[in-house]
Design an enzyme around this catalytic site. Sequence first.
Site, PDB file in Angstrom:
ATOM      1  N   HIS A   1      -7.632 -21.803  14.767  1.00  0.00           N
ATOM      2  CA  HIS A   1      -7.638 -21.431  16.290  1.00  0.00           C
ATOM      3  C   HIS A   1      -7.160 -22.198  17.238  1.00  0.00           C
ATOM      4  CE1 HIS A   1     -10.872 -19.270  14.100  1.00  0.00           C
ATOM      5  NE2 HIS A   1     -11.170 -18.522  15.145  1.00  0.00           N
TER       6      HIS A   1
ATOM      7  N   GLU B   1      -2.655  -7.686  10.615  1.00  0.00           N
ATOM      8  CA  GLU B   1      -1.392  -7.929  11.676  1.00  0.00           C
ATOM      9  C   GLU B   1      -0.128  -7.831  11.363  1.00  0.00           C
ATOM     10  OE1 GLU B   1      -3.634 -10.083  10.060  1.00  0.00           O
ATOM     11  OE2 GLU B   1      -5.073 -10.562  11.534  1.00  0.00           O
TER      12      GLU B   1
END
Lengths: 372, 337, 443
Positions: free
Chosen positions: B130, B61
């Site tokens: 999540h 990322e």
Amino acid sequence: MSLTMPAPDPQLALGLDHPLRVLDLDGSRLPSDVLDPHLTDVDETALTNLYVDMVRVRRLDTEAFALTRQGHLVLWPPLLGQEAAQVGPARALRQSDWVFGSYREHGFALLKGVDLAEFARVWKAYAHGGWDPHEITMAPAQIIIGAQSLHATGFAMASKMDESDDVALACFGDGATSEGDVNEALVWASAFQAPVVFLCQNNQYAISEPVRVQSGTPLALRPTGFGIPSMRVDGNDVLAMHAAARIAFERARSGGGPTFIEAVTYRRGPHTTTDDPKRYRDEAEVEAWTAKDPIERVERALAAMGANMDAVREEARIRADELAKELRHAAEHAEPPTVDSIFDHVYAQPTKRLERQRAEHRAFTASIEGNR
Amino acid sequence: MTETLTLAKAVNAALADSLEGDDRVLLMGEDIGQLGGVFRVTDGLQARFGTQRVIDAPLAESAIIGTAIGMGYRGFRVVAEIQFDGFIYPAFDQIVAQVAKLRYRSKGRASVPLTIRVPYGGAIGSVEHHSESPEAYFAHTAGLRVVTASTPQEAYSTLRAAIASDDPVLFFEPKGKYYMKGEVDRTVVRDLETASIVAQGRDVTIAAYGPTVETAMRAAIAAADEGIEVEVIDLRAISPLDVDTVVDSVRRTGRLVVAHEAPGEGSVSSELITSVVERAFSSLEAAPARVTGYDTPYPPSAVEHDYLPSLDRLLDAVDRTLGRRSSRDGLVLEGAR
Amino acid sequence: MKTFLLPDLGEGLTESEVVAWRVAEGDTVELNQPLADIETAKAVVELPSPYAGVISKLHAGEGETVAVGAPLIEFDVDGTGGAPAAPADEAAPSPEAGPVATPEAPEATGEQAEAEERSAAAPAAEEPAATDGAEAKPEKVQVLVGSITVHGGKPVRAKRAWEVEPFVREEKRGPNRAMPPVRKLAKDRGIDLQAVRASGADGLVTRADVEGHGSAPVAAPASTREKVTGLRKHTAAAMTQSALTVPHAATFHQVDVTETLALAKAGDASFLALAARAILLAAKRWPDVTASFHADTNELERFAHVNLGIAVSTDRGLVVASIDEAEAMDASALTAAIKDRAVRAREGSLSMAELTSSNITISNVGVFGVDGGIPILNPGESAIIALGAIRRLPWEHEGQVVLRDVCTVTVSFDHRVLDGREAAGFLADIAAVLERPALALAR
């Protein structure tokens, strides 16, 4: 696989051209100068045990998968095809060695002795952690890709400071090798000669992305640049994985520092139950890997050794069925977490702020007619 | 002309139209190409625009954001996807220390026309990492624009504006609303800093954003049954925050409730309520109230609906500001002052 | 019997499509045997059987879309058939099982859509009640500005654990504002914040303002301003126009009205009507009192009839209502007409013609207890007569001082039309009839 870059020190990496293997696809025993010395005590009984372990791990996996489709679990990351890559190293660990795994390390969890009732709660979205880390010497399953590799390295550094011979096993996948955390872990492990073993289960896919997106070299070559010896091993060969892990753990225990093992394997299922692998790979590829099934290979080996396969299969089936039944019962009858538990374990001692919020939420719940 | 799209499809349409309209726009992210993203938001885009413009990124990322900065120097407008809210932290340094500050430290001579798409928020019944709402970390950093969307139309128009912007923009997509359907008119143009009044009322103002706007609208409908008129403001932009619209509303209603999924401590509601108190203190008939996620890590999703702002929690707060009986009446806290 | 509800097969899905059934009703199936291929927004997945038994019913056909949480398959698991079970799986914890269950139960929160979200989030088998919501049709609800589409019916608030007091909107707040401690101070002292003189900017009431309120000499505002609208605004304009353009003069006369008053008390005519009769008789002798001066053309307009205006004070302001051709009316008819005009003026139901057709006006200021004043002429008119209060005063009557009923009559007049002699004559004639009503017989 051919190399696109020269290895800085090829001596550090074994099995680059052909993954280390001792069980051939047909179950026949292949000689290995590297691995054989570490398999001298593995007889028919030991291999049978590894076989039963793999069958149990597979059954745990397939049952959990079905339970998710049936709505009893919310999500499941299957490991179908990776049983040998986990069972082999798991059976080379001592109980005091710690495992720092990803979310797909169900084989390690099972063999470390996880309580299935607690384990099921994680995948039912009832809890974040599925076991007591100190009880089974395994850190909570890690969802953030590669983050656990640094934790394993830190554990290993501490073990060395304590003059213990406990080692740390960091488990991650091929995709994780791109993350900064994994690369930083290799730097630290090398710099501090930490007793950590990096087990990369190269199952060929990071969700949809094939391993070539992550690396232009075999993954096993990567750590050599950090000065860490590595082995590229057939991840579907439980004996090879067992031996390679023994080598790595022994090196770590004896002050030899870190080792990197690339287990070349394949994730035959989807990434998780919400994935659709048909979008990114061919059925033919899956079939080719199914032909390299790690369990069938051991069945053939045991048969070749003269084992009573009917009895072996029956024993494995009974034990797997017991496991499946226990898991199903756990998934279907798990007690949901209390709402109040939202506020537990945020700090060592409850804070005033959180106690206020807990009281406010209780009051809100009680304000709805019919509650309490 | 309008079409009925899910919010996910509206994001897809905005990406497709941006790729179509500007050949310097490209997408980068994990699994966005062949798979079409884990929520299929980028479905079909790689097939249509090619692997050079819809790039499956390695699992890094920090690198997705860091390389986008470099591409920006050559005039590319990168739309980066961070797969889930909880996965953005490895990129935190690149976002807050690099992306946010390039224009300032180059005295305006270099900039990062980057859009970072982040599916965020809960209510999808998922596992840890999540369902988070990390927007406040970024709202705190000068140089970044942080925006959200509450409907398919907002998602389409706001994402188009984000991609067209010369500032770096974090576009937080309410993944719990990905399957929400709505009419989308592709000609509607939206900016990156104006809040919208989406329901008018005289009694209380509820300010919300992203997935919580729908909850606030539902609360407004339910409150009308009791004769209570709720004004609902979709903040749209989290940073910079459109305080003016909220202050104007509060001057009319005298009461404010702020709602979001993120925990309350150090949050968007902290900032908004502070600003309203600073500017409209004497217009307030009651202390502002907020309905947020609690100050805990995101809980297991089996109990997430107790953690998330709900219609009933919102109306309980509305009652509090109206001086009506609420759940907190008579609540005695041990040791509390 | 077991009913299997479609679970959320991916994170946050709301529905799925049955692509193909691999079994038919009546088939015997094993646990985990593949039953169907289901397509979600994310993937086509295989559905393994949750039970061993016989398939007794398939709730959806191939190609059909099923909401998450809706029944999909019925199983006969004990081989006895029997009545379909409620769509509650035995695996589902009963709502009473855990201390948490209550806020999750849709009927407890009363909010179907959130129940729907919950069913999408949690294993469907545990949220049987959510199916109602899943089947309800989406509905568009207007919310003043814009609208939202709601699923599972109109959002409704959960029933609270107490009796809910009806919501009463506070009166519209006045212009005054104050900081909370000042509000509290005012509340504690029982002082209405809006009654306090605000010394701060934009109506901000300070602590000192509240503390000074009431205890200090009346802190009335030096002045207040109010927007003038409607009739009052019209009256203001008319009076200004009249006062600025017409040279007013006035004359007074104290009149002994004892006899007229006695007449009013004895008959069915009011004193005001009798006074009107006196005015009308006087106007016959001095016809220019009903004339109108047109300054723009220097013309004097004379009217064939006397349209007698009655000034009526209403809540909305002053109006002059005309009794057209009043000279033809007797006292009784005038009494009725005056009453009618007064009532309708207060109702606001007078016609525009009635409000504009008068050519001379009576103003009965005596009702306010005053003796007189100099009234401003109704625009276009040349005379206005004010009748003061009737008082019992010592009065010379037939050579003796006795108590008599005395009223001051004032005439304001347009000096361009009338001069003092005519105005005085007019007034004297009015006074003569009021003093001796019998004179009317002679006029």
